[in-house]
Scaffold this motif. Structure first.
Motif, short mmCIF file in Angstrom:
data_model
loop_
_atom_site.label_atom_id
_atom_site.label_comp_id
_atom_site.label_asym_id
_atom_site.label_seq_id
_atom_site.Cartn_x
_atom_site.Cartn_y
_atom_site.Cartn_z
N SER A 142 0.83 -1.15 -0.06
CA SER A 142 -0.20 -0.04 0.02
C SER A 142 0.97 1.26 0.05
N LEU A 143 2.16 1.26 0.63
CA LEU A 143 2.57 2.27 0.58
C LEU A 143 3.45 2.65 -0.75
N ASP A 144 4.13 1.88 -1.48
CA ASP A 144 4.55 2.16 -2.66
C ASP A 144 3.18 2.35 -3.47
N LEU A 145 2.32 1.85 -3.64
CA LEU A 145 1.24 2.06 -4.57
C LEU A 145 0.69 3.54 -4.37
N MET A 146 0.49 3.93 -3.05
CA MET A 146 -0.02 5.35 -2.99
C MET A 146 0.79 6.29 -3.29
N LEU A 147 2.17 6.15 -2.96
CA LEU A 147 3.27 7.09 -3.50
C LEU A 147 3.23 7.27 -4.94
N GLU A 148 3.18 6.14 -5.63
CA GLU A 148 3.36 6.30 -7.16
C GLU A 148 1.89 6.83 -7.69
N ILE A 149 0.79 6.55 -7.29
CA ILE A 149 -0.55 6.94 -8.07
C ILE A 149 -0.67 8.42 -7.51
N MET A 150 -0.30 8.91 -6.24
CA MET A 150 -0.16 10.31 -6.08
C MET A 150 0.60 11.15 -6.85
N GLU A 151 1.95 10.48 -7.12
CA GLU A 151 2.78 11.16 -7.90
C GLU A 151 2.17 11.49 -9.36
N ASN A 152 1.73 10.48 -9.79
CA ASN A 152 1.07 10.38 -11.35
C ASN A 152 -0.14 11.50 -11.24
N ALA A 153 -0.56 11.69 -10.08
CA ALA A 153 -1.67 12.72 -10.07
C ALA A 153 -1.01 14.11 -9.86
N GLY A 154 0.14 14.38 -10.17
CA GLY A 154 0.89 15.65 -10.10
C GLY A 154 1.45 16.06 -8.48
N ALA A 155 1.13 15.36 -7.48
CA ALA A 155 1.54 15.84 -6.15
C ALA A 155 3.18 15.54 -5.78
N SER A 156 3.47 16.29 -4.92
CA SER A 156 4.88 15.98 -4.55
C SER A 156 4.72 15.27 -3.07
N VAL A 157 5.22 13.91 -2.82
CA VAL A 157 4.78 12.99 -1.86
C VAL A 157 5.99 12.68 -1.03
N TYR A 236 -11.30 12.70 1.34
CA TYR A 236 -11.62 11.76 0.34
C TYR A 236 -11.10 10.44 0.39
N SER A 237 -11.68 9.50 -0.49
CA SER A 237 -11.12 8.07 -0.22
C SER A 237 -10.77 7.54 -1.30
N ILE A 238 -9.99 6.40 -1.27
CA ILE A 238 -9.70 5.44 -2.38
C ILE A 238 -9.89 4.24 -2.12
N LEU A 239 -10.70 3.43 -3.28
CA LEU A 239 -11.01 1.99 -3.22
C LEU A 239 -10.17 1.23 -4.17
N GLY A 240 -9.74 0.20 -3.53
CA GLY A 240 -9.03 -0.66 -4.27
C GLY A 240 -8.73 -2.02 -3.89
N SER A 241 -8.08 -2.98 -4.35
CA SER A 241 -8.02 -4.50 -3.80
C SER A 241 -6.61 -5.09 -4.54
N ALA A 242 -6.21 -6.15 -3.80
CA ALA A 242 -4.98 -6.76 -4.71
C ALA A 242 -5.45 -7.18 -5.95
N GLU A 243 -6.68 -7.66 -6.02
CA GLU A 243 -7.01 -8.33 -7.28
C GLU A 243 -7.16 -7.25 -8.33
N PRO A 246 -6.05 -0.11 -7.48
CA PRO A 246 -7.04 1.04 -7.13
C PRO A 246 -7.84 1.18 -8.32
N TRP A 247 -9.36 1.45 -7.96
CA TRP A 247 -10.17 1.72 -9.22
C TRP A 247 -11.45 2.53 -9.03
N ALA A 248 -11.28 3.22 -7.66
CA ALA A 248 -12.45 4.20 -7.62
C ALA A 248 -12.23 5.19 -6.32
N ALA A 249 -12.57 6.31 -6.45
CA ALA A 249 -12.50 7.42 -5.25
C ALA A 249 -13.28 8.36 -5.20
N SER A 250 -13.64 8.79 -3.71
CA SER A 250 -14.61 9.76 -3.53
C SER A 250 -14.21 11.05 -3.76
N SER A 251 -14.86 12.00 -4.30
CA SER A 251 -14.65 13.74 -4.53
C SER A 251 -15.91 14.26 -4.17
#
Length: 462
Positions: A142-157, A236-243, A246-251
């Protein structure tokens, strides 16, 4: 937002020759065979939706034996073990964890796309500085997953991780002018509670305006505590699973609804994920079940268009919810090219027949029951209570046990507790939120008011 998912016809073509779905097939197709199947399938997209409805519905337990066989088979021809991004699900620490392998290149592409999706729906933007306390280690990603998707969103993490104590995290939030804090819901509650105890001059240095959480849905009391402590912060929240990844998020700015304990609106992209909703009575082996119309609530079944090499087709998520269109009021907040493809999943929680949530993970109830009912444990009666600590409102878990006298054929009480802790992954960072209680009579359990039966699972958390 540029997006290049796989076509449904391609995913279905691979599923037809994949051991996940065909018992007689030994290994997933190799790269050459996959390419041949893809080329053939690209001309069949018009009939793909009909092909989807003819596919069987699969449950997590349907994959256990196949995946275990593939993971343990070291034959060079076993493509399941080649170039794989590995993640663990099934409570992560249940008696039968599910090791789900995803193609490493598909995984990176998926993370990039989801990061841009977060930016599209306004969760993150390039000016954001974020800090995450998500977990890493013991096969969890979950750590590397969140780091990478937030960076791909343009944030500095910044990566704090789950072992950094709250007082050190608070220093980082102030020192680097962090405006976004990310963690699983328990970590968010713990951190906000710590901030609320700081002297006013120290609290004033922390200027968070966004919270991004994963796993358990925040309760109304927890949301109120966050708002009271951080004032104008958006949640905000993010929904995902190992299978599925990440595939959904609240806004809330897009959905127009603030999440509650019982419901949470999450946005998903139908170019990356197809959802069907079936009656909540859906059970393994139901071959005649039909999906419900949009807007009706039931069991969520997903087909991923981001997974090809090891496809996920008509997979029961264990979630209860319904699908809805975006409100017209948010049309000016979404790029015109993306608008037709976005939908809302109104999530109403987990199917309790499948699992329950604690400490950011889904615990398979049937696996927990199998552990506690094992003769070696010598347990006569048991009960699981999910509750919240005061005043922090963090989730806590109590296991109540009535045991037989200890003999040579059963575990000692100390060994029994250690086994339960191992199953629930109780470690130094969450041990203060776990309790094993031994009782001598049935009145020591929470019992139903009518039949006075021991309630196996008591949910006081949400």
């Amino acid at each position: 937002m540029a997006f290049e998912p796989f076509q449904l016809s391609e995913v279905l073509a691979i599923a037809k020759v994949h051991p996940f779905y065909v018992d007689e097939i030994q290994y997933p197709p190799d790269q050459k065979e996959t390419q041949v199947l893809r080329e053939k399938a690209k001309n069949e997209e018009e009939t793909a939706n009909g092909g989807l409805s003819s596919r069987p519905i699969i449950w997590k337990k349907d994959l256990y034996n196949t995946i275990q066989r593939l993971v343990n088979d070291t034959d060079p021809e076993n493509t399941y073990r080649q170039s794989v991004y590995a993640s663990i699900t099934g409570g992560g620490f249940g008696s039968k964890p599910l090791f789900f392998g995803t193609d490493v290149y598909e995984n990176r592409k998926h993370r990039a796309h989801f990061g841009r999706f977060l930016r599209t729906i306004g969760v993150l933007e390039p000016g954001d500085w974020a800090l995450t306390t998500h977990c890493a280690g013991e096969l969890y990603r979950s750590l590397d997953l969140m780091l990478e998707i937030m960076e791909n969103a343009g944030a500095s993490v910044l990566s704090a991780g789950n072992f950094m104590p709250p007082h050190e995290v608070a220093k980082l939030l102030a020192k680097y002018h962090i405006n976004v804090f990310a963690g699983d819901s328990s970590q968010v509650v713990q951190m906000v509670h710590h901030i609320s105890t700081l002297p006013e001059e120290e609290r004033a240095l922390i200027k968070l305006d966004k919270i991004i959480y994963t796993s358990e849905v925040l309760t109304s009391a927890q949301r109120a505590h966050i708002k009271e402590t951080l004032k104008s912060v958006k949640i905000y929240s993010i929904l995902g699973s190992a299978e599925a990844g990440p595939w959904a998020a609240s806004s809330p700015d897009i959905t127009g609804r603030v999440s509650t304990t019982s419901e949470e609106d999450l946005i998903f992209d139908t170019r990356a994920m197809l959802l069907e909703v079936f009656p909540s009575s859906l059970a393994p082996g139901d071959e005649n079940a039909k999906p419900l119309p949009e807007g009706e609530s039931g069991m969520v079944v997903q087909t991923s268009l981001s997974r090809l090499r090891n496809p996920l087709v008509r997979y029961v998520t264990g979630d209860i919810g319904s699908v809805h269109p975006l409100p017209d009021s948010s049309r000016d907040k979404i790029p015109a090219e993306d608008w037709p493809h976005l939908r809302i999943l109104r999530l109403q929680g987990r199917d309790r027949r499948v699992s329950f949530d604690w400490d950011g993970e889904y615990i398979q109830f049937e696996d927990m029951a199998a552990l506690l009912n094992n003769e070696e444990c010598g347990i006569l009666q048991w009960q699981i209570i999910l509750d919240k600590l005061e005043p922090s409102l963090e989730s806590c878990l109590e296991v109540r046990l009535m045991c037989s006298p200890r003999t040579s054929r059963v575990l000692s009480l100390e060994a029994l507790v250690d086994r339960i802790k191992g199953f629930l992954h109780v470690i130094s960072t969450n041990e203060y939120r776990f309790k094993a209680t031994f009782v001598d009579e049935l009145d020591g359990f929470v019992r139903s008011t009518t039949g006075r039966k021991v309630i196996k699972f008591v949910n006081r958390y949400n």
